[in-house]
Design an enzyme around this catalytic site. Sequence first.
Site, PDB file in Angstrom:
ATOM      1  N   ASP A   1      54.593  65.063  34.848  1.00 28.66           N
ATOM      2  CA  ASP A   1      53.675  65.608  33.289  1.00 28.66           C
ATOM      3  C   ASP A   1      54.019  65.026  32.375  1.00 28.66           C
ATOM      4  O   ASP A   1      54.399  63.861  32.308  1.00 28.66           O
ATOM      5  CB  ASP A   1      54.172  67.068  33.098  1.00 28.66           C
ATOM      6  CG  ASP A   1      55.587  67.107  33.324  1.00 28.66           C
ATOM      7  OD1 ASP A   1      56.348  66.526  32.651  1.00 28.66           O
ATOM      8  OD2 ASP A   1      56.274  68.110  34.219  1.00 28.66           O
TER       9      ASP A   1
ATOM     10  N   LYS B   1      49.666  68.324  30.858  1.00 24.18           N
ATOM     11  CA  LYS B   1      49.188  67.735  29.822  1.00 24.18           C
ATOM     12  C   LYS B   1      49.962  68.263  28.503  1.00 24.18           C
ATOM     13  O   LYS B   1      50.734  69.402  28.866  1.00 24.18           O
ATOM     14  CB  LYS B   1      47.939  67.765  29.745  1.00 24.18           C
ATOM     15  CG  LYS B   1      47.150  67.161  30.861  1.00 24.18           C
ATOM     16  CD  LYS B   1      45.851  66.359  30.513  1.00 24.18           C
ATOM     17  CE  LYS B   1      45.530  65.534  31.718  1.00 24.18           C
ATOM     18  NZ  LYS B   1      44.472  66.244  32.423  1.00 24.18           N
TER      19      LYS B   1
ATOM     20  N   MET C   1      59.824  72.461  21.763  1.00 22.15           N
ATOM     21  CA  MET C   1      58.353  73.106  21.676  1.00 22.15           C
ATOM     22  C   MET C   1      58.433  74.079  20.440  1.00 22.15           C
ATOM     23  O   MET C   1      57.654  75.028  20.240  1.00 22.15           O
ATOM     24  CB  MET C   1      58.190  74.053  22.921  1.00 22.15           C
ATOM     25  CG  MET C   1      58.151  73.112  24.063  1.00 22.15           C
ATOM     26  SD  MET C   1      58.420  74.136  25.652  1.00 22.15           S
ATOM     27  CE  MET C   1      59.962  74.622  25.932  1.00 22.15           C
TER      28      MET C   1
HETATM   29  N1  SAH Z   1      63.034  69.511  30.269  1.00 19.37           N
HETATM   30  C1  SAH Z   1      62.817  68.927  28.923  1.00 19.37           C
HETATM   31  C2  SAH Z   1      62.043  69.845  27.689  1.00 19.37           C
HETATM   32  C3  SAH Z   1      60.759  70.353  28.249  1.00 19.37           C
HETATM   33  S1  SAH Z   1      60.147  71.409  26.962  1.00 19.37           S
HETATM   34  C4  SAH Z   1      64.255  68.455  28.682  1.00 19.37           C
HETATM   35  O1  SAH Z   1      65.234  68.761  28.973  1.00 19.37           O
HETATM   36  O2  SAH Z   1      63.978  67.545  27.346  1.00 19.37           O
HETATM   37  C5  SAH Z   1      59.123  70.059  25.968  1.00 19.37           C
HETATM   38  C6  SAH Z   1      59.753  69.836  24.799  1.00 19.37           C
HETATM   39  O3  SAH Z   1      60.987  69.068  24.801  1.00 19.37           O
HETATM   40  C7  SAH Z   1      58.710  69.231  23.959  1.00 19.37           C
HETATM   41  O4  SAH Z   1      57.797  70.040  23.129  1.00 19.37           O
HETATM   42  C8  SAH Z   1      59.887  68.610  22.824  1.00 19.37           C
HETATM   43  O5  SAH Z   1      60.453  69.623  21.703  1.00 19.37           O
HETATM   44  C9  SAH Z   1      61.029  68.193  23.497  1.00 19.37           C
HETATM   45  N2  SAH Z   1      60.903  66.930  24.043  1.00 19.37           N
HETATM   46  C10 SAH Z   1      60.946  66.338  25.227  1.00 19.37           C
HETATM   47  N3  SAH Z   1      60.998  64.952  25.092  1.00 19.37           N
HETATM   48  C11 SAH Z   1      61.208  64.460  23.839  1.00 19.37           C
HETATM   49  C12 SAH Z   1      61.208  63.372  23.174  1.00 19.37           C
HETATM   50  N4  SAH Z   1      61.034  62.009  23.783  1.00 19.37           N
HETATM   51  N5  SAH Z   1      61.150  63.632  21.582  1.00 19.37           N
HETATM   52  C13 SAH Z   1      61.396  64.614  20.908  1.00 19.37           C
HETATM   53  N6  SAH Z   1      60.961  65.820  21.682  1.00 19.37           N
HETATM   54  C14 SAH Z   1      61.156  65.883  22.927  1.00 19.37           C
END
Ligand code: SAH
Length: 473
Positions: A247, A269, A382
């Site tokens: 994704d 997306k 998020m």
């Molecule tokens: N499974 C993922 C989270 C998915 S939810 C994890 O463990 O990180 C998606 C959210 O993760 C985004 O909306 C944002 O808040 C955060 N996120 C993921 N990667 C990020 C990044 N490189 N920088 C900032 N926020 C990030």
Amino acid sequence: MQYLPLFVKLTDKPVLIVGGGSVALRKAGTLLSAGARLTVVAPDFAEEFIQWQHEGKAQLINGYFAPELLDGKLLVIAATDNDAVNAAVYDAASARNMLVNTVDDQPKCGFIFPSIIDRSPILIAISSFGTAPVLARRLREKLEALLPQHLGPLAQLVGRFRDQVKAQIHGFAARRQFWEQVFDSDVVRDVQANQLQSAEQRLHTMLEQPQSQAGEVYVVGAGPGDPELLTLKALQLMQQADVVVYDYLVSPQIMELVRRDAERICVGKKAGDHSVPQQDTNQLLIDLALAGKKVCRLKGGDPFIFGRGGEEIQALLPHNIAFQVVPGVTAAAGCAAYAGIPLTHRDYAQSVQFVTGHCRPDGSEPDWHSMSKSNQTLVIYMGLIKAAHIQQQLISAGRSASTPIAIIENGSRPEQRIVTGTLAQLASLINQHQLGSPALLVIGEVVSLQQDLHWFGQRPQTAVFSQSITQME
Ligand code: SAH
């Protein structure tokens, strides 16, 4: 791509070297090891050249370069210590559309000699095209150390079986599956232990009794974006999979590391844009695995932290599909590290909560009071869209409006941006700096350490704390 890497078969091919000194000698040695037929022209020759002439490996012409010497040659190397001669060779060869290498003069090179890692029949060529030779050399050393010596014998062994496998196993995908099984089997261990006969026997057996391959799903966390934060296991499985279902959070640099010929399916997306419904993603994984595919379900961060990895695995269970889960560096850990925010520095926070900024399905509110106690860190995933609501609820539930906050956009990636300020400024900072997804909100006293512990990327854009706090409070 400035140059296209090609592997050229030089056995018995005529090559001209202009120059008879040590530089020419180095090139000549490499060319001879590839079986080239050498003609060398120079007024003087190093000792080895004379020796090679005796051995019939090189024809020496005592004299000076003349364009006629290029007749019938495939390649030419200008390796004299005279720039004018080198230029004359380059011009004459270029006029005939021949490929020429001018030693130590990259602009005058139609081809270059890369550094070579030789595990024949496996060869790896590296070059920085003269821009960073030391970097290329270090890379080569790393790869040398990484690649086991038995790669050569292993490749030779499987090479002997290629035609037989082609005749017996039909279809490209089936053959690839067979070879994947071989490279996961004890054939490799036997070759490593120099037991080549046993390895060969094993390969025969595998070919006679091919196992039909069952599909499998690897639910893999890809971390926050920096490819170096991938685990070794994630990388292995990304290289093994037939299909990668990913994704938007998975960075392009990480997708680069997926096996070249693996199918790639994007199912997610950015928030707000169209994305494949979860139900359909679950079904896709099931269908692919039931068709015998090795499926890598690649997710940003960690698959079990706001990643729906659990739901996807639950969907596999009724179909008895085998699965593995590989944890990844979750955004909270990755972004905090790359922003210089120790989430539980003991002087500032005794706990940390990972919270989603998305509404609950039933529309109920989370426990704002428990999140509003001081000396704890909140990391909100998020949270961009609901930032104003989060800010207002936390402050009304008792969290100080002056609590330091950071918004980290694209954490751990080259384009990482950090904005810091106070809780009272959260929503306005997001608007002011036009912060977009993916972004993480960090709320808590630990954020104040960021100023000292910053180390990666641009310095954060910091709101002026004290003034605005006084104004707000
Ligand atoms: N499974 C993922 C989270 C998915 S939810 C994890 O463990 O990180 C998606 C959210 O993760 C985004 O909306 C944002 O808040 C955060 N996120 C993921 N990667 C990020 C990044 N490189 N920088 C900032 N926020 C990030």
